[in-house]
Design a protein around this motif. Sequence first.
Motif, PDB file in Angstrom:
ATOM      1  N   LEU A 182       2.011  -1.846  75.736  1.00 17.74           N
ATOM      2  CA  LEU A 182       0.906  -1.913  74.892  1.00 17.74           C
ATOM      3  C   LEU A 182      -0.324  -1.431  75.406  1.00 17.74           C
ATOM      4  N   ASP A 183      -0.963  -0.582  74.541  1.00 17.48           N
ATOM      5  CA  ASP A 183      -2.277   0.294  74.988  1.00 17.48           C
ATOM      6  C   ASP A 183      -3.281   0.038  73.858  1.00 17.48           C
ATOM      7  N   ILE A 184      -4.525  -0.649  74.141  1.00 16.65           N
ATOM      8  CA  ILE A 184      -5.420  -0.956  73.252  1.00 16.65           C
ATOM      9  C   ILE A 184      -6.712  -0.033  73.593  1.00 16.65           C
ATOM     10  N   LYS A 185      -7.173   0.765  72.683  1.00 13.45           N
ATOM     11  CA  LYS A 185      -8.449   1.431  72.899  1.00 13.45           C
ATOM     12  C   LYS A 185      -9.307   1.013  71.520  1.00 13.45           C
ATOM     13  N   ALA A 186      -9.951   0.116  72.194  1.00 15.71           N
ATOM     14  CA  ALA A 186     -10.860  -0.399  71.052  1.00 15.71           C
ATOM     15  C   ALA A 186     -12.304   0.039  70.886  1.00 15.71           C
ATOM     16  N   GLY A 187     -13.083  -0.191  69.897  1.00  9.90           N
ATOM     17  CA  GLY A 187     -14.349   0.094  69.497  1.00  9.90           C
ATOM     18  C   GLY A 187     -15.477  -0.798  70.296  1.00  9.90           C
ATOM     19  N   GLY A 188     -16.589  -0.752  70.088  1.00 14.65           N
ATOM     20  CA  GLY A 188     -17.518  -1.498  70.724  1.00 14.65           C
ATOM     21  C   GLY A 188     -17.791  -2.897  70.060  1.00 14.65           C
ATOM     22  N   SER A 192     -13.006 -10.454  71.644  1.00 19.37           N
ATOM     23  CA  SER A 192     -12.072 -11.113  72.081  1.00 19.37           C
ATOM     24  C   SER A 192     -10.520 -10.295  71.908  1.00 19.37           C
ATOM     25  N   PHE A 193      -9.737 -10.669  73.027  1.00 24.80           N
ATOM     26  CA  PHE A 193      -8.284 -10.080  72.937  1.00 24.80           C
ATOM     27  C   PHE A 193      -7.513 -10.883  73.388  1.00 24.80           C
ATOM     28  N   SER A 194      -6.315 -11.294  72.787  1.00 24.46           N
ATOM     29  CA  SER A 194      -5.276 -12.421  73.202  1.00 24.46           C
ATOM     30  C   SER A 194      -3.895 -11.545  73.146  1.00 24.46           C
ATOM     31  N   VAL A 195      -3.139 -11.851  74.090  1.00 26.04           N
ATOM     32  CA  VAL A 195      -1.773 -11.383  73.952  1.00 26.04           C
ATOM     33  C   VAL A 195      -0.798 -12.607  74.276  1.00 26.04           C
ATOM     34  N   PRO A 209     -15.235  -1.695  75.408  1.00 25.85           N
ATOM     35  CA  PRO A 209     -16.654  -1.670  76.369  1.00 25.85           C
ATOM     36  C   PRO A 209     -17.378  -3.112  76.367  1.00 25.85           C
ATOM     37  N   ASN A 210     -17.304  -3.787  74.916  1.00 26.06           N
ATOM     38  CA  ASN A 210     -18.076  -5.045  74.985  1.00 26.06           C
ATOM     39  C   ASN A 210     -17.303  -6.234  74.861  1.00 26.06           C
ATOM     40  N   LEU A 211     -15.820  -6.185  75.366  1.00 22.07           N
ATOM     41  CA  LEU A 211     -15.187  -7.350  75.263  1.00 22.07           C
ATOM     42  C   LEU A 211     -15.701  -8.564  76.111  1.00 22.07           C
ATOM     43  N   ARG A 212     -15.778  -9.483  75.842  1.00 19.74           N
ATOM     44  CA  ARG A 212     -16.191 -10.698  76.553  1.00 19.74           C
ATOM     45  C   ARG A 212     -15.031 -11.813  76.899  1.00 19.74           C
ATOM     46  N   SER A 213     -13.907 -11.850  76.060  1.00 19.40           N
ATOM     47  CA  SER A 213     -12.744 -12.424  76.377  1.00 19.40           C
ATOM     48  C   SER A 213     -11.584 -11.874  76.382  1.00 19.40           C
ATOM     49  N   PHE A 214     -10.538 -12.292  77.500  1.00 18.15           N
ATOM     50  CA  PHE A 214      -9.147 -11.573  77.457  1.00 18.15           C
ATOM     51  C   PHE A 214      -8.440 -12.864  77.921  1.00 18.15           C
ATOM     52  N   SER A 215      -7.280 -12.984  77.025  1.00 20.38           N
ATOM     53  CA  SER A 215      -6.286 -14.057  77.581  1.00 20.38           C
ATOM     54  C   SER A 215      -4.800 -13.416  77.238  1.00 20.38           C
ATOM     55  N   TYR A 216      -4.046 -13.785  78.421  1.00 19.00           N
ATOM     56  CA  TYR A 216      -2.675 -13.451  78.609  1.00 19.00           C
ATOM     57  C   TYR A 216      -1.962 -14.499  78.864  1.00 19.00           C
ATOM     58  N   ARG A 217      -0.732 -14.689  78.246  1.00 18.01           N
ATOM     59  CA  ARG A 217       0.230 -15.662  78.174  1.00 18.01           C
ATOM     60  C   ARG A 217       1.582 -15.105  78.225  1.00 18.01           C
ATOM     61  N   GLY A 218       2.454 -15.308  79.300  1.00 19.55           N
ATOM     62  CA  GLY A 218       3.814 -14.624  78.963  1.00 19.55           C
ATOM     63  C   GLY A 218       4.245 -14.269  80.723  1.00 19.55           C
ATOM     64  N   VAL A 228     -14.280  -2.563  80.742  1.00 15.15           N
ATOM     65  CA  VAL A 228     -14.654  -3.767  80.334  1.00 15.15           C
ATOM     66  C   VAL A 228     -15.482  -4.635  81.282  1.00 15.15           C
ATOM     67  N   ASP A 229     -16.739  -3.926  81.405  1.00 16.95           N
ATOM     68  CA  ASP A 229     -17.679  -4.460  82.255  1.00 16.95           C
ATOM     69  C   ASP A 229     -18.351  -5.860  81.933  1.00 16.95           C
ATOM     70  N   ASN A 230     -18.233  -6.029  80.512  1.00 13.00           N
ATOM     71  CA  ASN A 230     -18.704  -7.279  80.029  1.00 13.00           C
ATOM     72  C   ASN A 230     -17.831  -8.406  79.853  1.00 13.00           C
ATOM     73  N   LEU A 231     -16.732  -8.371  80.551  1.00 11.76           N
ATOM     74  CA  LEU A 231     -15.894  -9.630  80.346  1.00 11.76           C
ATOM     75  C   LEU A 231     -16.460 -10.695  80.938  1.00 11.76           C
ATOM     76  N   ALA A 232     -16.331 -11.919  80.508  1.00 10.56           N
ATOM     77  CA  ALA A 232     -16.811 -13.044  80.962  1.00 10.56           C
ATOM     78  C   ALA A 232     -16.003 -14.157  81.345  1.00 10.56           C
ATOM     79  N   TYR A 233     -14.815 -14.352  80.069  1.00  7.96           N
ATOM     80  CA  TYR A 233     -13.641 -15.237  80.358  1.00  7.96           C
ATOM     81  C   TYR A 233     -12.490 -14.510  80.339  1.00  7.96           C
ATOM     82  N   VAL A 234     -11.759 -14.858  81.362  1.00  9.73           N
ATOM     83  CA  VAL A 234     -10.261 -14.364  81.305  1.00  9.73           C
ATOM     84  C   VAL A 234      -9.277 -15.570  81.771  1.00  9.73           C
ATOM     85  N   MET A 235      -8.220 -15.310  80.885  1.00 16.48           N
ATOM     86  CA  MET A 235      -6.933 -16.273  81.221  1.00 16.48           C
ATOM     87  C   MET A 235      -5.944 -15.481  81.585  1.00 16.48           C
ATOM     88  N   LEU A 236      -5.511 -15.546  82.636  1.00 19.29           N
ATOM     89  CA  LEU A 236      -4.005 -15.053  83.063  1.00 19.29           C
ATOM     90  C   LEU A 236      -2.946 -16.028  83.278  1.00 19.29           C
TER      91      LEU A 236
END
Length: 459
Positions: A182-188, A192-195, A209-218, A228-236
């Motif tokens: 999976l290759d995601i190149k999103a705009g500004g 929030s992005f979850s897989v 560039p303006n992503l604040r939340s990233f979640s991954y489960r699996g 992704v310099d603006n990330l504040a919340y991450v779930m791995l």
Amino acid sequence: MEANLDLISTLPQEVLLHIVSFLPLKEAVRSSILSTSWKSLWTRNHVHLDIGSDGIAANHEGVTQVIGEILRSYSCPEMQKLCLEFSKTGNEPDKLTLLAAKGVDKELHLDFAEEQQATRTFHLKLEHPSNQLPEIPSFASLKILHLRAVSHLAENMLPAVFSKFVSLEYLKLENCIGLQCLDIKAGGSLKSFSVLDCPDMADLTLSAPNLRSFSYRGALPWIQLKNVDNLAYVMLDMADGLGQNEFDCEVLLSLLASLKDVEILSLSGWLLEWLCSAGVIFRQLEFRFSKLKELSWIESSIDKPRRDSMADFLDICPSLERLFINIDRGRKSFACPHFHQFWHEPYFGMDYTTLKSSSSQAKHLKFVKLAGCSNQEDELHLLDILLKKSVVLQSMIVASAANHSWQVVKIPLSQLRLTTRRRTKQIATRLSPNKDCYFGFIEEENRSLSPFHELRRMT
């Protein structure tokens, strides 16, 4: 209740549509079971598109036009069933069926779960072209996109549709069997992005560039986070273990280094255990989680290697204020492999006293909660380490699997009788693993004053 439903069901359809327009999309869909009148709100003619022999890649315009029509207004929820059929020379035609559900909060759910054909592995590249306005204006207002059960038949069609959602803020992919890369190149605009639960995932690349939340489960994939310099919340949450890739310390440490500026982090405990078993000593790394305020540690149980690896990881979280330890014994447990070469010299040979004395203090840690506690010896060792490390701790709570909670306080041996006598409710106590103090367990519903405050007054 039934009389009220019967009365409401007699209202004109435009009035019923106005009522469900105030509901979140999931609740609006559930309303279809109330009666035949409510179910008819979601009844739509199926849209059949004959793609032809050139395939979806060359004829995605019809799909985007249909979705554009669905998104023309957000005044009420709406659902369409799209049946796409394209022929293959000498073979039966392939059919791709998806449900498109639109919500009033500018959200779109594309569900491919009705696809009955066996899927194969596929790659998905989703990109927002820079400085490109959508050809269909209704695409520009969409904020939330949820993709479920995407199959290989949508590998070429979906990127063409995704490129139109230039104002997308929330993106979720769920239960996509066969999705390998999976290759995601999103705009500004993406925030929030979850897989979630894509079992074949092996490689994930994300740029936003303006992503604040990233979640991954699996299962554990190779994750590359770029821009992704603006990330504040991450779930791995690597709930399914190692996956298709070999465990690579350098790759995982590179991922952790890219997350060093997050404020809230949730991760699987076995990742830290395996790193430490391979010789990684967190205190010797070049990066720190200097902005991390809240950490959630997820695991199936606590043993010495897991306990010690978490204690070492806390040493690179100097600003941590809240720690949540979630023990879920229903989760899978993954045995750590034997590493023939070590990244550093392993430290698991330290005895308990040495480990406690070598740990730095958590100067800002104010709150600790251990959920799923079974009162085992390793859990008590962990409580002892955390109480020793903490300087300004205000509350430590343990909760059983039945969600019964106790406040925990460390009581010096000389103060045990005085502590129990001065409280109106008896404190359940247990001798610490090192036998140098007692742990006091106070039921949450019986606690009128923080035991930390009371104990400080007495001592």
